[in-house]
Design a protein around this motif. Structure first.
Motif, mmCIF file in Angstrom:
data_model
loop_
_atom_site.group_PDB
_atom_site.id
_atom_site.type_symbol
_atom_site.label_atom_id
_atom_site.label_comp_id
_atom_site.label_asym_id
_atom_site.label_seq_id
_atom_site.Cartn_x
_atom_site.Cartn_y
_atom_site.Cartn_z
ATOM 1 N N VAL A 883 0.841 -1.195 0.000
ATOM 2 C CA VAL A 883 0.000 0.000 0.000
ATOM 3 C C VAL A 883 0.878 1.247 0.000
ATOM 4 O O VAL A 883 2.076 1.190 0.314
ATOM 5 C CB VAL A 883 -0.944 0.014 1.216
ATOM 6 C CG1 VAL A 883 -1.901 -1.169 1.173
ATOM 7 C CG2 VAL A 883 -0.154 0.017 2.519
ATOM 8 N N ASN A 884 0.269 2.393 -0.343
ATOM 9 C CA ASN A 884 1.027 3.641 -0.314
ATOM 10 C C ASN A 884 1.346 4.036 1.123
ATOM 11 O O ASN A 884 0.696 3.571 2.072
ATOM 12 C CB ASN A 884 0.232 4.741 -1.013
ATOM 13 C CG ASN A 884 1.117 5.895 -1.432
ATOM 14 O OD1 ASN A 884 2.348 5.823 -1.342
ATOM 15 N ND2 ASN A 884 0.519 6.963 -1.914
ATOM 16 N N LYS A 885 2.317 4.917 1.264
ATOM 17 C CA LYS A 885 2.800 5.267 2.588
ATOM 18 C C LYS A 885 2.977 6.778 2.724
ATOM 19 O O LYS A 885 3.180 7.481 1.735
ATOM 20 C CB LYS A 885 4.150 4.569 2.856
ATOM 21 C CG LYS A 885 4.037 3.045 2.947
ATOM 22 C CD LYS A 885 5.391 2.401 3.050
ATOM 23 C CE LYS A 885 5.251 0.901 3.327
ATOM 24 N NZ LYS A 885 4.430 0.214 2.313
ATOM 25 N N PRO A 886 2.909 7.283 3.974
ATOM 26 C CA PRO A 886 3.173 8.707 4.204
ATOM 27 C C PRO A 886 4.592 9.072 3.792
ATOM 28 O O PRO A 886 5.500 8.247 3.813
ATOM 29 C CB PRO A 886 2.980 8.861 5.716
ATOM 30 C CG PRO A 886 2.145 7.701 6.127
ATOM 31 C CD PRO A 886 2.521 6.583 5.216
ATOM 32 N N ALA A 887 4.776 10.331 3.441
ATOM 33 C CA ALA A 887 6.074 10.783 2.929
ATOM 34 C C ALA A 887 7.164 10.757 3.985
ATOM 35 O O ALA A 887 8.350 10.849 3.639
ATOM 36 C CB ALA A 887 5.937 12.187 2.352
ATOM 37 N N TYR A 888 6.800 10.621 5.276
ATOM 38 C CA TYR A 888 7.867 10.599 6.272
ATOM 39 C C TYR A 888 8.766 9.374 6.103
ATOM 40 O O TYR A 888 9.877 9.323 6.637
ATOM 41 C CB TYR A 888 7.312 10.694 7.694
ATOM 42 C CG TYR A 888 6.519 9.520 8.212
ATOM 43 C CD1 TYR A 888 7.149 8.332 8.583
ATOM 44 C CD2 TYR A 888 5.146 9.606 8.381
ATOM 45 C CE1 TYR A 888 6.430 7.265 9.081
ATOM 46 C CE2 TYR A 888 4.414 8.542 8.879
ATOM 47 C CZ TYR A 888 5.057 7.371 9.223
ATOM 48 O OH TYR A 888 4.338 6.316 9.724
ATOM 49 N N TYR A 889 8.299 8.357 5.366
ATOM 50 C CA TYR A 889 9.152 7.193 5.110
ATOM 51 C C TYR A 889 10.338 7.538 4.204
ATOM 52 O O TYR A 889 11.262 6.728 4.075
ATOM 53 C CB TYR A 889 8.331 6.060 4.507
ATOM 54 C CG TYR A 889 7.590 5.250 5.550
ATOM 55 C CD1 TYR A 889 8.260 4.327 6.337
ATOM 56 C CD2 TYR A 889 6.229 5.455 5.776
ATOM 57 C CE1 TYR A 889 7.596 3.595 7.310
ATOM 58 C CE2 TYR A 889 5.550 4.729 6.739
ATOM 59 C CZ TYR A 889 6.239 3.804 7.510
ATOM 60 O OH TYR A 889 5.584 3.098 8.482
ATOM 61 N N LEU A 890 10.334 8.702 3.601
ATOM 62 C CA LEU A 890 11.505 9.132 2.838
ATOM 63 C C LEU A 890 12.692 9.401 3.763
ATOM 64 O O LEU A 890 13.834 9.445 3.316
ATOM 65 C CB LEU A 890 11.181 10.382 2.019
ATOM 66 C CG LEU A 890 10.113 10.204 0.914
ATOM 67 C CD1 LEU A 890 9.804 11.538 0.260
ATOM 68 C CD2 LEU A 890 10.572 9.186 -0.131
ATOM 69 N N ASP A 891 12.386 9.605 5.057
ATOM 70 C CA ASP A 891 13.439 9.835 6.044
ATOM 71 C C ASP A 891 13.680 8.587 6.893
ATOM 72 O O ASP A 891 14.116 8.670 8.039
ATOM 73 C CB ASP A 891 13.053 11.012 6.956
ATOM 74 C CG ASP A 891 12.914 12.312 6.194
ATOM 75 O OD1 ASP A 891 13.723 12.531 5.285
ATOM 76 O OD2 ASP A 891 11.988 13.086 6.508
ATOM 77 N N GLY A 897 23.094 5.599 11.822
ATOM 78 C CA GLY A 897 23.212 7.054 11.846
ATOM 79 C C GLY A 897 22.292 7.786 10.886
ATOM 80 O O GLY A 897 22.267 9.017 10.876
ATOM 81 N N THR A 898 21.496 7.050 10.068
ATOM 82 C CA THR A 898 20.647 7.741 9.074
ATOM 83 C C THR A 898 19.351 8.267 9.674
ATOM 84 O O THR A 898 18.860 9.312 9.269
ATOM 85 C CB THR A 898 20.315 6.799 7.903
ATOM 86 O OG1 THR A 898 19.717 5.604 8.419
ATOM 87 C CG2 THR A 898 21.579 6.458 7.134
ATOM 88 N N SER A 899 18.766 7.568 10.625
ATOM 89 C CA SER A 899 17.516 8.026 11.236
ATOM 90 C C SER A 899 17.367 7.404 12.608
ATOM 91 O O SER A 899 17.700 6.216 12.807
ATOM 92 C CB SER A 899 16.305 7.642 10.375
ATOM 93 O OG SER A 899 15.100 7.997 11.034
#
Length: 1000
Positions: A883-891, A897-899
């Protein structure tokens, strides 16, 4: 002797000359505008002799003794006294800010605002005219301290929830609404017909006994004035509506890249081999949201003669929805009549009637949820026939095309009232209130196929129909006697009785195999009558209430105020020995500003200290002492098993209503000649005997059988504490310019103080497979969020190994990039016993701020509203791989150390989707509720064309909302346990209005 007689005669003649009478006449005007004032009361002081001004503001009095004093009274204007020394006396009355809301409704009577000893808030006609609410309830939002208003949905015609001083009950927190003396609802009234709304917030509402615990909203509608020529008003406005926000979701290219990464992390083949050609894809929010129209027309006629006053109005409101407007709309029509007739000097008759109709269309609440989760790589008419997205997500446009439903209702409500004044000071009132409402619903589900095994698939068409009639009759008779003793002792006594009967009769039916699979043929009579699935059920209820009440009010010199009341109620919905109880309250006040040491104070113009305490009831629960045959049973007859009916939920013959104990201490102060006013309150409420459904009992009682349930038990107690502050400042007041500021803030804290056997109540839903996210439990607020606490993201395997095991949460292993949960109970493992309070859906603070200004013919107003310290659950994501996901998954986390906030993407089983504070967000917000600019055309010009007033205005409702909440609307809320969970709620609309007010 003759000289003595002559002297006496001369004295008598002199007396007659000194006591001569004259005929007095004149005109009464508004000192500010120069308008003639009809209906002004003129009384010869010390007598009951008087008159009123006619249509043209003129009056006349015969045989008035020279030197007598005439007293002029008119609502909204300062009283004026004039000594009679000539035949023509023209008067100009000055507006009085204090007098504008001097008389307020307090339940079975009226009081001067300065004499009220309870805590009240008032919304006047001016506020309603500015806000232009479709449902008058929303006019309370931000305009009244102690009152929070939120929508259950932003859909047209959606229910509006009112909270007075917070959530106190785990069931019903809605206040009692009294309209012109009868029990009604704000959503059936045309807001243009309302003169004022008064909110009773403390123990003085005990005059309404068993229904007063959640507060009382008293609505007064408009009526004409005696001796006033007919006035016609036409008000109209049109508005364009739009959504205030679109959620930031992945476009087609971003979506494909994210999915490829998740598949790669799980060692699976990539679903998208060529991402570069996908572009942005379909924005499903663009397809669902639309601009929509809102229109309102209202016309009224008011006036009166010597013994009659009247008000007649008609209105129509049409509102389309900002989502799928063809299947989301609301229409309401109202016809209102208020009539008052003086049958004699002592007997008055009045009639109030409000006829209304409503029609609405709506859609499944999952529509927006599907729109957010459906993949942007699909076309507008493309269904997920291969179940790539899973069986629970479908094309929202296809779902909408298969949505058919309507709700229609009509009703009439009002009262008949007789008022009789047999002697001076005694007023006897008898009135019959009524409300009859007819409702019908119809929904059609066609045969539909969205793809293999989709949960929305239907292989058989069906139609559901519902028809019901609700009838309420309320008969009340009460008498009020007012008397002053020895000049300084003012008393008032009220005694009365009330009888109410609520009836409901409904029929519900579901039929299958609708001819032609068409909405045009969707009627029970046309469906397959032989179908075993076909069902017809009925529902009915008969609730009766009987009450006796009394109130005594006393003040000494108007400085020391006291009021005591008692009400005894009986309700048929409980067992015979649990049906009757008494409620009472005591309120006091001290007008400190009337004391000698403050009487001439140049700073403090008014100061009153007040307090109240008492008990009130909340009528929740219906026939809990009865056992219904709605369970399932299997019996053996002749050696065969036979399905039958058995007892359902266990009864509780000891069940009764909730009881509230309320304390309020308040201070009213006006400063600098009433330019600055402050109203401050501290309050406490203890709500006892909270009714808890399905309360745990021994399984030996049989509650675990099919269709069975545990009983509903009075088993909880909660406590609310808080404070209110309302400030008004008249910054500038002149002939050309007026500038006013108003601010109010309310703080409320709720805690559950006791639950029988230390039990807890769960509620609400979050995603699929999660435990209930909301609870009621000792030491916590009602409906708080109960979940896991996150502690960042695991960055390395070493961190995973060093942390207590999280395998008790379900997933057998944890990897770097997964959410790290806290071991809150320090037992060395992380499991569901580590769940704690992670948020509260109810705000700590409610605030409102208003600016109003007038400059010559221009007027300007703005309202702001804020809720601070509340949380909401982000529940509009579907946790399926594709399913589609909120854009916060781009982070998201992609390596050490990335998130430290958004977990990795994978299709492997993880604990990342469990209910935790990762999904709970701060929903504090500040909203520009309304901003309006208006222009009043010159009256001299209007008079030439036969008009008395023309006002043109433009307004914007819901202009902007400042919040960090990522969902559509932080103001959408409702209920107690399970409130604040956002599954893709229909947001409230922004409205751009253009309106016109015309008075003939």
């Amino acid at each position: 002797m003759r000289k003595k007689v002559i002297l006496l005669l001369l004295l008598l003649v002199g007396f007659c000359v000194n006591a001569q009478t004259i005929n007095v006449k004149g005109v009464v005007k508004d000192a500010k505008s120069g308008d003639l004032l009809p209906g002004v009361s003129i009384i010869i002081k010390g007598t009951t002799i008087g008159t009123e001004t006619d249509f043209d503001g003129q009056y006349s009095l015969s045989n008035v003794t020279e030197g007598a004093t005439l007293v002029f009274n008119y609502l909204g204007f300062a009283q004026k006294e004039v000594i009679v020394n000539q035949q023509v006396i023209n008067i100009s009355l000055e507006e009085s800010a204090e007098a504008l809301d001097e008389i307020i409704v307090v339940g079975y009577g009226k009081q001067k605002r300065k004499d009220v000893t309870g805590s009240v808030s008032i919304v006047g006609e001016e506020t309603l005219e500015v806000l232009k609410p479709i449902d008058a309830t929303t006019a309370l939002q931000g305009t009244t301290s102690g009152v929070a208003v939120n929508l259950s949905s932003g859909a047209p015609g959606a229910k509006v929830n009112i909270l007075i001083r917070g959530v106190s009950s785990n069931t019903n927190n809605q206040p009692l609404t009294i309209v012109d003396g009868y029990e009604g609802d704000l959503n059936s009234i045309n807001p243009n017909d309302i003169e004022s709304i008064t909110v009773l917030k403390d123990a003085q509402a005990a005059i309404y006994g068993i229904k007063g615990a959640n507060g009382v909203v008293l609505v007064t509608t408009k009526i004409g004035s005696k001796n006033k020529k007919a006035t016609v008003k036409y008000d109209t406005y049109a508005a364009i509506q739009q959504t205030t926000k679109r959620l930031d979701y992945l476009n087609a290219t971003e979506y494909a890249l994210v999915l490829n990464e998740a598949y790669a992390a799980s060692g699976q083949s990539l679903p998208f081999s060529n991402v570069s050609q996908l572009g942005t894809g379909t924005d499903w929010q663009d397809q669902l949201f639309n601009n929509a129209l809102l229109m309102n027309h209202n016309i009224s006629l008011s006036g009166g003669g010597e013994n009659v006053k009247y008000f007649v109005s008609a209105s129509r409101t049409e509102q389309d929805g900002i989502i799928a407007k063809d299947k989301s709309n609301f229409v309401r029509n109202n016809i209102k009549l208020n009539l008052g007739v003086d049958i004699s000097k002592k007997l008055n008759f009045s009639l109030i009637a409000n006829y209304f109709t409503s029609a609405s269309q709506g859609f499944d609440s999952s529509l927006l949820f599907n729109g957010l989760n459906y993949a942007p790589t699909f076309g507008l008419d493309q269904d997920d026939t291969a179940n790539f997205l899973g069986i629970e997500v479908v094309n929202p446009l296809s779902l909408l095309s298969n949505t058919y439903g309507e709700n229609n209702g009509n009703g009439i409500e009002g009262n008949f009232k007789l008022e009789y004044k047999p002697i001076e000071g005694l007023n006897v009132t008898s009135r019959v209130g009524y409300k009859i409402y007819n409702e019908k619903q119809r929904s059609f589900t066609p045969i539909q196929d969205y793809g293999s095994s989709k949960v929305y698939n239907k292989t058989q068409s069906s139609v559901y129909q519902f028809k019901a009639t609700s009838t309420r009759v309320l008969w009340e008779t009460f008498a009020t006697y007012t008397k002053t003793f020895a000049e300084d002792h003012n008393t008032s006594f009220t005694a009365g009785t009330s009888v109410q009967n609520d009836l409901f009769d409904g029929i519900y039916a579901t039929g299958f195999d609708v001819p032609n699979n068409s909405y045009d043929f969707a009627d029970i009579s046309l469906t397959n009558s032989q179908s075993e699935q076909r069902s017809i059920n009925t529902g009915n209820s008969d609730i009766r209430l009987t009450s006796f009440f009394g109130r005594a009010q006393y003040d000494y010199k108007g400085k020391y105020l006291f009021s005591g009341l008692i009400r005894r109620d009986g309700a048929s919905v409980f067992a015979e020995d649990q049906r009757v109880d008494s409620f009472w309250s005591v309120t006091t006040g001290w007008k400190i500003s009337d004391e000698d040491f403050l009487k001439d104070n140049e700073t403090i113009s008014f100061l009153k200290l007040r307090a109240s305490y008492g008990t009130l009831g909340n009528l929740v629960g219906d026939n809990l002492y009865r056992s219904l045959l709605n369970g399932e049973g299997t019996y053996v007859f002749d050696g065969s098993l036979v399905d039958g009916t058995a007892q359902g939920g266990l009864p509780n013959p000891l069940a009764t209503w909730e009881t509230a104990e309320k304390l309020d201490i308040g201070l009213d102060i006006n400063l600098f000649d009433d330019k600055f006013s402050i109203v401050a309150d501290y309050f406490e409420e203890t709500r006892k005997d909270l009714l808890i459904q399905n309360f745990p009992v021994s399984g030996l009682l049989g509650s675990g059988a099919a269709g069975g349930a545990n009983p509903t038990v009075n088993a909880g107690t909660s406590k609310n504490t808080g404070a209110e502050l309302a400030i008004n400042y008249k910054a500038i007041a002149s002939d050309d310019l007026n500038l006013n500021f108003a601010y109010n803030v309310t703080y409320v804290k709720n805690r559950v103080t006791d639950v029988l056997d230390d039990a807890f109540v769960e509620g609400g839903t979050f995603a699929i497979g999660n435990l209930a996210p909301s609870r009621m439990e000792v030491g916590q607020p009602i409906g708080y969020f109960y979940g896991l606490v996150t502690d960042g993201i695991f960055q390395t395997q070493a961190e995973v190994d060093a942390h207590p095991s999280q395998s008790g949460l379900g997933a057998s292993s944890t990897s770097p990039g997964d959410i790290r949960y806290k071991d809150t109970n320090n037992d060395g493992v992380v499991d569901f016993d580590d769940r704690v309070n992670i948020g509260n859906p109810q705000a700590d603070f409610y605030m409102g701020f208003n600016i109003s200004a007038k400059y010559k013919n221009w007027d300007f107003t703005t309202y702001l509203y804020a809720e601070i310290g509340k949380d909401m659950v982000r529940n509009f994501e579907r946790f399926l791989p594709n399913v589609n996901k909120p854009a916060y998954y781009l982070d998201r986390w992609t390596g050490a150390g990335t998130s430290n906030s958004v977990p990795r993407l994978t299709n492997d089983a993880t604990n990342n989707k469990l209910f935790s504070d990762f999904f709970v967000e701060d929903a504090t917000f500040l909203r520009m509720q309304n901003i309006q600019l208006g222009y009043n055309f010159d009256t001299e010009l209007l008079e030439k064309v036969g008009l008395s007033k023309v006002r043109l205005y433009t307004s914007i409702n819901n202009l902007f909302t400042l919040t960090e909440y990522s969902g559509f609307d932080p103001s959408i809320n409702g209920g107690a346990i399970g409130a604040g969970i956002d599954s893709g709620n229909y947001p409230s609309a922004r409205q751009f209005l253009l309106g016109l007010n015309v008075t003939f």
